[in-house]
Design an enzyme around this catalytic site. Structure first.
Site, PDB file in Angstrom:
ATOM      1  N   GLY A   1      31.525  55.172  24.385  1.00 46.76           N
ATOM      2  CA  GLY A   1      32.066  55.062  25.691  1.00 46.76           C
ATOM      3  C   GLY A   1      33.603  54.868  25.433  1.00 46.76           C
ATOM      4  O   GLY A   1      34.012  54.365  24.207  1.00 46.76           O
TER       5      GLY A   1
ATOM      6  N   LEU B   1      36.001  50.747  20.697  1.00 42.95           N
ATOM      7  CA  LEU B   1      36.949  51.580  19.905  1.00 42.95           C
ATOM      8  C   LEU B   1      38.480  51.011  19.644  1.00 42.95           C
ATOM      9  O   LEU B   1      39.229  51.297  18.940  1.00 42.95           O
ATOM     10  CB  LEU B   1      36.979  53.065  20.249  1.00 42.95           C
ATOM     11  CG  LEU B   1      35.780  53.671  20.353  1.00 42.95           C
ATOM     12  CD1 LEU B   1      35.835  55.251  20.904  1.00 42.95           C
ATOM     13  CD2 LEU B   1      35.506  53.902  18.800  1.00 42.95           C
TER      14      LEU B   1
ATOM     15  N   HIS C   1      30.519  47.346  30.000  1.00 48.62           N
ATOM     16  CA  HIS C   1      31.674  47.162  28.817  1.00 48.62           C
ATOM     17  C   HIS C   1      33.031  47.998  29.417  1.00 48.62           C
ATOM     18  O   HIS C   1      34.104  47.487  29.333  1.00 48.62           O
ATOM     19  CB  HIS C   1      31.165  47.879  27.517  1.00 48.62           C
ATOM     20  CG  HIS C   1      32.203  47.689  26.661  1.00 48.62           C
ATOM     21  ND1 HIS C   1      32.023  46.962  25.393  1.00 48.62           N
ATOM     22  CD2 HIS C   1      33.291  48.299  26.512  1.00 48.62           C
ATOM     23  CE1 HIS C   1      33.269  47.128  24.557  1.00 48.62           C
ATOM     24  NE2 HIS C   1      33.697  47.983  25.124  1.00 48.62           N
ATOM     25  N   GLU C   2      32.654  49.348  29.746  1.00 45.75           N
ATOM     26  CA  GLU C   2      33.655  50.253  30.088  1.00 45.75           C
ATOM     27  C   GLU C   2      34.387  49.897  31.470  1.00 45.75           C
ATOM     28  O   GLU C   2      35.597  49.940  31.647  1.00 45.75           O
ATOM     29  CB  GLU C   2      33.253  51.744  30.129  1.00 45.75           C
ATOM     30  CG  GLU C   2      32.690  52.374  28.778  1.00 45.75           C
ATOM     31  CD  GLU C   2      33.472  52.079  27.670  1.00 45.75           C
ATOM     32  OE1 GLU C   2      34.667  52.058  27.729  1.00 45.75           O
ATOM     33  OE2 GLU C   2      32.906  51.687  26.561  1.00 45.75           O
TER      34      GLU C   2
END
Ligand code: NI
Length: 176
Positions: free
Chosen positions: A46, A93, A134-135
């Site tokens: 994601g 990331l 989360h995103e």
């Protein structure tokens, strides 16, 4: 298509609250394509626009092993969340090499728009539920470590500083 640079924690820009998308144009489609390419290349499951320093409410997700189910969610909203919560080991990331358990609702139902502005609903569980939440946090300027205790966060910051120092040392040795 292009691979976009990903902001790394604790970059202050990751704290930006993203603005709603109001124009569903070619520029938006291009950004979604670039974000997907960046996510697959990383590789990750994601990516939020916030992480590539574009502060609009758009996320891309693909939790399949085959990497063949890209979801682009624009202006996503949680409309239902299960009472049941589940801890899941998360990574990001923007924080390479850092993993920790975060407890979130196990299932969520979301409402979002696609690249043409059409509204749709999606029921999410398992990794998809974790990933969506989360995103969506990124769009609020929240990273997963913000859910951890201060002690854990301090440990993570120390680890990141060490990683940076080691990378700088390795680069210096290489140039000598
Ligand atoms: Ni993340």
């Amino acid at each position: 298509m292009a691979i976009l640079p990903i902001l790394k924690y604790p970059d202050e820009r990751l704290k930006t609250k993203a603005k709603a998308v109001t124009e569903f144009n070619d520029e938006l489609k291009q950004l979604a394509a670039d974000m997907a390419e960046t996510m697959y290349k990383a590789p990750g499951v994601g990516l939020a626009a916030t992480q590539v320093d574009k502060h609009i409410r758009m996320i891309v997700i693909d939790v399949t092993e085959e990497k063949n189910d890209l979801k682009v969610l624009i202006n996503p909203e949680i409309i239902e969340a299960s009472k049941e919560t589940k801890p899941w080991e998360e990574g990001c990331l923007s924080l390479p090499g850092i993993y920790d358990k975060v407890k979130r609702p196990a299932e969520v139902k979301i409402k979002a728009q696609d690249l043409d502005g059409n509204t749709f609903e999606m029921q999410c569980d398992g990794l998809l539920a974790v990933c969506v939440q989360h995103e969506m946090d990124h769009l609020e300027g929240i990273v997963f470590v913000d859910h951890l205790s201060l002690l854990k966060r301090n440990r993570i910051c120390t680890k990141i500083r060490k990683q940076k120092a080691e990378a700088a040392k390795a680069a210096k040795e290489e140039s000598n």
